[in-house]
Design an enzyme around this catalytic site. Sequence first.
Site, PDB file in Angstrom:
ATOM      1  N   TYR A   1     -16.703  34.799 -22.200  1.00 33.85           N
ATOM      2  CA  TYR A   1     -16.983  34.342 -23.557  1.00 33.85           C
ATOM      3  C   TYR A   1     -15.995  33.244 -23.967  1.00 33.85           C
ATOM      4  O   TYR A   1     -14.786  33.459 -23.989  1.00 33.85           O
ATOM      5  CB  TYR A   1     -16.890  35.495 -24.558  1.00 33.85           C
ATOM      6  CG  TYR A   1     -17.918  36.592 -24.375  1.00 33.85           C
ATOM      7  CD1 TYR A   1     -19.055  36.398 -23.597  1.00 33.85           C
ATOM      8  CD2 TYR A   1     -17.762  37.826 -24.993  1.00 33.85           C
ATOM      9  CE1 TYR A   1     -19.988  37.408 -23.434  1.00 33.85           C
ATOM     10  CE2 TYR A   1     -18.694  38.838 -24.847  1.00 33.85           C
ATOM     11  CZ  TYR A   1     -19.809  38.626 -24.059  1.00 33.85           C
ATOM     12  OH  TYR A   1     -20.735  39.628 -23.895  1.00 33.85           O
TER      13      TYR A   1
ATOM     14  N   SER B   1     -22.983  47.373 -17.052  1.00 33.33           N
ATOM     15  CA  SER B   1     -23.718  46.549 -18.007  1.00 33.33           C
ATOM     16  C   SER B   1     -24.879  45.875 -17.289  1.00 33.33           C
ATOM     17  O   SER B   1     -24.756  45.505 -16.124  1.00 33.33           O
ATOM     18  CB  SER B   1     -22.778  45.492 -18.610  1.00 33.33           C
ATOM     19  OG  SER B   1     -23.452  44.641 -19.510  1.00 33.33           O
TER      20      SER B   1
ATOM     21  N   LEU C   1     -30.199  42.892 -33.165  1.00 34.73           N
ATOM     22  CA  LEU C   1     -31.024  42.119 -34.093  1.00 34.73           C
ATOM     23  C   LEU C   1     -31.973  41.174 -33.365  1.00 34.73           C
ATOM     24  O   LEU C   1     -32.541  40.264 -33.973  1.00 34.73           O
ATOM     25  CB  LEU C   1     -30.131  41.331 -35.059  1.00 34.73           C
ATOM     26  CG  LEU C   1     -29.154  42.179 -35.875  1.00 34.73           C
ATOM     27  CD1 LEU C   1     -28.306  41.295 -36.782  1.00 34.73           C
ATOM     28  CD2 LEU C   1     -29.892  43.231 -36.688  1.00 34.73           C
TER      29      LEU C   1
END
Length: 307
Positions: free
Chosen positions: A53, A149, A206
């Site tokens: 990231y 993950s 979301l």
Amino acid sequence: METRQLGGDGPALSVIGLGCNNFGMKLDRDASAAVINAALEAGITHLDTAEMYGGGKSEEFIGATLGARRDEVVLATKFLPRPKDEPYSPGALRRRIIEGCEGSLRRLRTDRIDLYYQHYPDVEAPAEEALQALDELVQQGTILHIASSNVTAAQVETAAGIAESALLTRFCGTQIEWNLLSRAVELDVVPSAHANKVGIVPYFPLASGMLTGKYRRGQEYPRGSRFDAMSYFADKVVSEENFARVEALTAFAQERGHTILELAVAWLAAQDGVASVITGATTPEQVRANAAAASWRLTAEELAAVP
């Protein structure tokens, strides 16, 4: 804020986690610090990042912001996979894991990582190699818990079986994409996680913004929004079917005095085995809205009625 244990033997996580993927990309150091501090004020103690990231800046910003408050949070990060153009040879994955851990520790300014994820499975390397390397780091005390993950149900089962038979540290959790518009994992990954006592940490709750209510059928995307700036996310979730579902979900939430965002987060938090819901934010206001969503605890009747 409520905390829940991840799986059978993982860390206690705040039910809302802060996704830190915007740090170092959309947000500079000061803006990232404002988001982190707002999260701590809201009771969020689970910070989720990765060495990829912001090219490592997300971890750097977190470490610089936390300082003396490091012990107040559960730090979760993830190591990068081996480079795609690097042929696999025995020990290559272990070296990548050790290297990744050392870099993350340095950038986070900490002596241990609370929850360390294999960001993506290495399909060329034996699953044993990753678990052996991670177990080595656990024994050293530089990692406290490990997780997977972006895995399949078969990969969850394989890792659990190897850890049990070889007496290695097991994955206590798995992070998966799961939301009201993306539910395929309920058919296989979620049941496999339950069967193997692996806790679940959903990301993209979301649906990349589709479940915020900001995107309307037949209208242009708001300027500067994720769909406006990155067509990849829009192409993935925008469809007539999903717009119809969003409209039905919005009505369902409004009838109960809530927003669709609150429904999206609260619905995931109500699912069996979910320890923490990863919510990203670019402003303190978004952090507070995400944290507030955890206060809606859906009843069994409401869960059954969700469109």
